[in-house]
Enzyme design. Structure first.
Site: not given
Length: 312
Positions: A125, A162, A164, A246
């Site tokens: 990120h 991931d 996200h 996740d």
């Protein structure tokens, strides 16, 4: 050939506030799982500290200076609502970058077939000048630039599963013609980026949003139809993985319903593409995963497949 595991005790010194999902216990759970007898054949290596020049492959000096000057003398400091620094955070982040660079070197030299970097804080990120989403530096993007600039590679593929979207990796490599970035992720979900029309400066970005509550069947169909053919046509010289766990059905921060076996299936297929195009060269690095039991199981499954494929 074998699989290398890069980690370092310094990565336990990045301490987040009580109740924060990106916690020291994540790495402890992974080390516990990878301490089982079945993992005795792992080539365990200490992640080195990176140099400033490594970070500056993707980030300007101002960003490094900001992180350095923001590290507190005691306790914690919040950079935003999610991203925190403690005493030792910068050293931990340097280990995460250094571990990825060392892993690329080990795989490119033929010392090992593939590698997993079990370090924290995560990285996908972090944008050029913006730490966010628990991330300080773009670990995988830096590894990709290292492979290009210092190993002369012209085609590096980064696969990010991931839950996200890897907005940081996308931003850092958006205009990089030598990199292919593919991200599957839940949408809608934070950070709100990663739509299919975000295609990069050279049509080098491919985003695959997945709806909340979808499971591994949709993931497998999506990868078979939209990811594996793209990577196959690209013929990468190295594959990097942003391995966030996740998307697991037990994870508290999102609503995808993948099983542990789904991560093993995905890893096996990525490694098969690497075997076809780049002599099996894969470097995977830890991103998310916040249910400790699910994280440990999915990471163990992921590394088990890396080890399996390194001996084929």
């Amino acid at each position: 050939m074998t699989t290398a595991l890069f980690s370092h005790p310094d990565c336990l010194q990045h301490v987040t506030p009580e109740g924060h999902p990106e916690q020291v216990a994540r790495l402890e759970a992974i080390h516990g799982a990878l301490g089982a007898t079945v993992f005795d054949r792992l080539d365990r290596r200490l992640a080195p500290l990176c140099e400033d020049a490594d970070i500056k492959l993707c980030h300007p000096q101002e960003h490094l200076d900001f992180i350095r000057s923001s590290e507190p003398k005691s306790s914690h400091r919040a950079l935003d609502a999610d991203t925190h620094l403690s005493v030792g955070s910068l050293k931990a982040a340097r280990r995460a970058v250094g571990g990825n660079i060392a892993a690329v070197d080990a795989v490119m030299s033929g010392e090992v077939q593939n590698a997993f970097v079990a370090c924290r804080p995560p990285g996908h990120h972090a944008e050029q000048m913006t730490p966010m989403g628990f991330c300080l530096f773009g670990n995988v993007a830096i590894a990709a630039k290292h492979a290009m600039e210092r190993h002369g590679l012209k085609r590096v593929a980064i696969l990010d599963f991931d839950v996200h979207h890897g907005n940081g990796t996308q931003a850092l490599l958006f205009n990089e013609p030598r990199a292919l970035f593919v991200s599957s992720h839940q949408n809608p979900l934070w950070p709100g980026t990663g739509l299919p029309d975000e295609t990069g400066g050279h049509n080098n970005v491919h985003n695959l949003p997945l709806p909340p509550h979808s499971d591994g069947r949709l993931m497998r169909a999506t990868y078979e139809a939209q990811v594996f053919p793209v990577v196959d046509r690209y013929k990468p010289e190295l594959i990097l993985i942003s391995a966030g766990f996740d998307a697991h059905m037990a994870d508290p921060l999102a609503q995808l319903n993948w099983s542990t076996e789904d991560f093993a299936w995905l890893t096996r297929n990525i490694c098969a593409l690497a075997k076809k195009h780049c002599n099996g060269r894969v470097v995977s690095t830890l991103e998310g995963g916040y249910d400790l039991t699910a994280l440990a199981a999915a990471t163990a499954a992921h590394v088990s497949v890396l080890m399996e494929m390194s001996h084929e």
